[in-house]
Scaffold this active site. Structure first.
Site, short mmCIF file in Angstrom:
data_model
loop_
_atom_site.label_atom_id
_atom_site.label_comp_id
_atom_site.label_asym_id
_atom_site.label_seq_id
_atom_site.Cartn_x
_atom_site.Cartn_y
_atom_site.Cartn_z
N GLU B 83 -5.48 2.47 -3.43
CA GLU B 83 -4.49 3.54 -3.52
C GLU B 83 -5.09 4.85 -4.01
O GLU B 83 -4.75 5.93 -3.51
CB GLU B 83 -3.34 3.14 -4.44
CG GLU B 83 -2.42 2.06 -3.87
CD GLU B 83 -2.92 0.65 -4.08
OE1 GLU B 83 -4.05 0.47 -4.59
OE2 GLU B 83 -2.19 -0.29 -3.73
N HIS B 152 7.53 -4.39 -10.35
CA HIS B 152 7.99 -4.20 -8.97
C HIS B 152 9.38 -3.55 -8.93
O HIS B 152 10.13 -3.74 -7.98
CB HIS B 152 8.05 -5.54 -8.23
CG HIS B 152 6.73 -6.00 -7.69
ND1 HIS B 152 5.70 -6.39 -8.50
CD2 HIS B 152 6.27 -6.13 -6.42
CE1 HIS B 152 4.67 -6.76 -7.75
NE2 HIS B 152 4.98 -6.60 -6.48
C1 TPP Z 1 -2.23 -2.06 -6.54
C2 TPP Z 1 -1.39 -2.84 -5.61
N1 TPP Z 1 -1.32 -2.48 -4.33
C3 TPP Z 1 -0.59 -3.19 -3.47
C4 TPP Z 1 0.10 -4.29 -3.88
C5 TPP Z 1 0.92 -5.09 -2.90
N2 TPP Z 1 0.27 -6.38 -2.68
C6 TPP Z 1 0.65 -7.48 -3.33
S1 TPP Z 1 -0.31 -8.78 -2.99
C7 TPP Z 1 -1.27 -7.90 -1.94
C8 TPP Z 1 -2.41 -8.54 -1.24
C9 TPP Z 1 -3.50 -8.92 -2.15
O1 TPP Z 1 -4.45 -9.64 -1.46
P1 TPP Z 1 -5.57 -10.46 -2.19
O2 TPP Z 1 -6.14 -9.67 -3.31
O3 TPP Z 1 -6.52 -10.94 -1.15
O4 TPP Z 1 -4.80 -11.70 -2.85
P2 TPP Z 1 -3.98 -12.88 -2.14
O5 TPP Z 1 -2.56 -12.46 -2.09
O6 TPP Z 1 -4.59 -13.13 -0.82
O7 TPP Z 1 -4.12 -14.04 -3.07
C10 TPP Z 1 -0.82 -6.59 -1.86
C11 TPP Z 1 -1.39 -5.56 -1.01
C12 TPP Z 1 0.03 -4.63 -5.24
N3 TPP Z 1 0.69 -5.69 -5.74
N4 TPP Z 1 -0.73 -3.92 -6.08
#
Ligand code: TPP
Ligand code: MG
Lengths: 326, 370
Positions: B83, B152
């Site tokens: 971000e 959230h």
């Molecule tokens: C800073 C931030 N940006 C966006 C999000 C929205 N978001 C929640 S989970 C996620 C994906 C994260 O992927 P990863 O780190 O690979 O973890 P996984 O869910 O695959 O375990 C996103 C983009 C968030 N929670 N926090």
């Protein structure tokens, strides 16, 4: 050893299967990010840790919490929003904590706990405590600036921190290749000066062996930070209890290899049948009891809304209060 | 839920007109956003859309659906989870003449973008003496209910109202969602475009043609003489429901939707308070240093000494958002509590009146998983 691994793996799987089963009833008013398929990583790592070691995690941390010894009743009740939950109904599934078991708390803002773990490790070093601090995070989290910044500081101060990247190939519905120009996370960690390794195939025992020797070296004071990229796969949708192959961003044939290589089944096969049956019966009873406990527990009283905004000595646990009074 | 009551002085009324709502097609809020984006992208090749998951199968609740196919992956793309950097990228692209729409599925995650937005985006025009400008739209969403929890659920738009050089808009209807987004894209400055996940489900009339809803005009959504209710973002819905509860007991509340928070149309609000003498601002955020505090302060500055005025702010309880349904219900103001507070203000003292819940006014519950 295989018995203990199997018990931990099976227990996590069963708790999450129950969550998925009950979810449609709307009793669990909490977004759930299931680890089904990924349990092996948490178990492999936490089996190498001691109770006093500390873990930080993400919104997808049911597996870490349980593998590290977090209280099962507290977790399930938390998802029901009950007073007996591990955060008294304040945090929900995404904000699990059990400090007694070394579960330091999980964040829903991606990447944030990476730096928190580094700070915790700094404190452990300063206080001459032989505690290993671990942080679990996803492949997506490595795209946040906090990841390289934290690695740098951990290397600079030679901190005993274990970076566990659970690479399930996706962030929500977007594959790693669509997000990373150079999709080799281990190489990036190495370039920061962290001793790093990548473990393929969700291999529980292989990962455990490598983490165990890393943790021993940290305790002996002969190793600074270590990074492990753990290749794994999420079977269910990003959030929620269902499968999501219908969305089209990934295919059942891609999942097949991972499901066939299910570590719960693989490790089960290493345990003598009678022992396995006994473990399963024990776990089933524990899981059933945890859900019954959650169902029977009361919702928090509205007076709870305004407590804990700030830490106050009177908000300490009864035992702490007694100790302070003595 | 936090309420803050204080009493002040004030002056006479000045009618504010009601903007006519064209009644033709009905769209949802998300469809209105999608349409506005599509129209602006078709009109101006410099408009691009990016952000986490804008090109994924769920297409941000459908708000970016079909845009990738229509405009291609150079103009519509998902980003890494970065971000901070991506906000800087958006600003850089805007400096070069593009008009980026940067999308965030939660306002909470914008905290990672703060440096770029506050120190660069909002500052560039002034700091460089007008030599450059940053035509950027940041779309961000506020979550509510169903266990969204502390990280959230935050409505942090007042942070951006605080900073000169940023515009802030919180449309509450599909009509305004379309008009405000088109306006935001055409604006040469950074605009924080705030959506609410529950408003996404709203349906309403939306003209097919292109139109803008510009800053400078708040909307009177219900007329009345007894009290002025200002509802921000999702709380506009709760205020409209409260207005119905109050009508049941003979109180005529005037309800105002400020739409744009920065710049703020204080004239319309002040004119209403000049008439009613009572102002209750219901915010979808905390009251301390929040949008409600700002609106109350500006109205009092304007009207003090001209007539008696009672003011009140309502907003989130002064704590993080809990997940348990019992606590969460206490955390947010709702229509019945707004009505109850307004009733006290009209009567000038605490009456402990709370309307019976009307099924037809029950709030729409957002069901998980989100
Ligand atoms: C800073 C931030 N940006 C966006 C999000 C929205 N978001 C929640 S989970 C996620 C994906 C994260 O992927 P990863 O780190 O690979 O973890 P996984 O869910 O695959 O375990 C996103 C983009 C968030 N929670 N926090
Ligand atoms: Mg991932």
């Amino acid at each position: 050893m295989h018995e203990q691994f199997y018990k931990s793996l099976f227990r996590i799987r069963r708790v999450e299967e129950e969550i998925a089963r009950i979810y449609p009833t709307d009793k669990l008013k909490s977004p759930v990010h299931l680890s089904i398929g990924q349990e092996a990583v948490s178990v492999a790592v936490c089996e190498a840790l001691r109770p006093e070691d500390v873990c930080f995690g993400t919104y997808r941390s049911h597996a870490m919490y349980l593998a590290k010894g977090g209280d099962i009743n507290g977790m399930v009740a938390e998802m029901y929003g009950k007073q007996t939950g591990c955060t008294k109904g304040k945090g929900g599934s995404m904000h699990l904590v059990d400090t007694k078991a070394g579960v330091m708390g999980t964040s829903a803002v991606v990447g944030t706990t990476i730096a928190n773990a580094v700070g915790y490790a700094y404190a452990m070093k300063l206080q001459r405590k032989k505690v290993v601090t671990t942080v679990f995070f996803g492949d997506g989290a490595t795209e946040e600036g906090v990841f390289p910044e934290s690695l740098n500081f951990a290397v600079l101060k030679n901190l005993p921190v274990l970076f566990i990247c659970e690479n399930n190939g996706y962030a929500i519905h977007t594959s790693q290749a669509k997000r990373q120009g150079h999709p080799h996370i281990t190489e990036r960690a190495k370039a920061a000066g962290v001793q790093s390794s990548c473990v393929e195939d969700n291999d529980c025992l292989e990962l455990h062996g490598q983490v165990k020797s890393a943790v021993e070296a940290m305790r002996a004071g002969t190793s600074g930070p270590r990074f492990f990229e753990c290749k794994t796969y999420r079977w269910k949708e990003h959030v929620g209890p269902n499968e999501d192959f219908g969305l089209g961003y990934r295919t059942p044939s891609e999942a097949k290899r991972w499901i066939e290589n299910d570590q719960v089944t693989k490790i089960a096969a290493l345990v003598p049948e009678a022992t396995r049956k006994a473990i399963e019966a024990e776990v089933e009873a524990e899981v059933k009891a945890a859900f019954e406990f959650a169902e029977a527990s009361p919702f928090p009283d509205v007076s709870e809304l305004m407590t804990d905004v700030f830490h106050t000595p009177c908000a300490a646990t009864p035992s702490e209060a007694v100790r302070k009074a003595a | 839920m936090d309420t803050t009551l204080c009493v002040e002085q004030s002056q006479t009324a000045e009618a504010a007109d009601i903007v006519a709502m064209p009644k033709e097609r009905t769209l949802t809020y998300t469809e209105a956003i999608r349409e506005a984006t599509d129209m602006e992208m078709a009109r101006d090749p410099n408009v691009i859309v990016f952000g986490l998951d804008v090109d994924d199968p769920k297409a941000i609740q459908g708000t970016t659906k079909g845009l990738l196919d229509k405009y291609g992956s150079e103009r519509v793309f998902g980003t890494p989870l970065s971000e901070d950097a991506m906000t800087g990228v958006a600003i850089g692209a805007a400096l070069a003449g593009l008009r980026p729409i940067h999308v965030h599925i939660r306002m909470d995650f914008l905290m990672l973008s703060m440096n770029q937005l506050v120190n660069v985006g909002a500052k560039s025009s002034y700091m460089f003496g007008g030599a450059v400008h940053v035509p950027l739209v940041v779309r961000s969403m506020i979550g509510k209910s169903w266990g969204q929890g502390a990280q959230h659920s935050q409505g942090l738009y007042s942070y951006f109202m605080h900073v000169p050089g940023m515009k802030v808009v919180c449309p509450t209807t599909p009509y305004d969602a379309k008009g405000c987004l088109i306006e935001a894209v055409r604006d040469d400055n950074p605009v924080m475009f705030v959506e609410h996940r529950i408003l996404h489900f709203q349906k309403g009339p939306v003209p097919a043609a292109s139109y803008t809803v510009a800053p400078g005009k708040a909307r009177i959504t219900a007329e009345g003489d007894d009290i002025t209710l200002v509802g921000i973002s999702y709380m506009q819905l709760e205020c409209l429901r409260a207005q119905r509860y109050l009508a049941d007991v003979g109180i005529n509340a005037e309800v105002i939707d400020p739409i744009w928070l920065a710049p703020l149309d204080i004239d319309t609000i002040a004119a209403s308070v000049r008439k009613t003498g009572k102002l209750c601002v219901v915010d979808n955020g905390w009251t301390t240093c929040g949008a409600s505090a700002e609106i109350v302060a500006q109205v009092l500055e304007r009207l003090q000494g001209t007539r008696d005025i009672r003011v009140m702010r309502m907003g989130f309880a002064n704590t993080a958002c809990p997940t348990s349904p019992t606590l969460e219900a206490e955390f947010y103001p709702d229509a019945r509590r707004v009505a109850s507070a307004a009733y006290d203000m009209v009567h000038g003292r605490k009456k402990n009146w709370m309307p019976e819940e009307r099924v037809d006014l029950r709030q729409i519950e957002f069901k998980g998983p989100f």
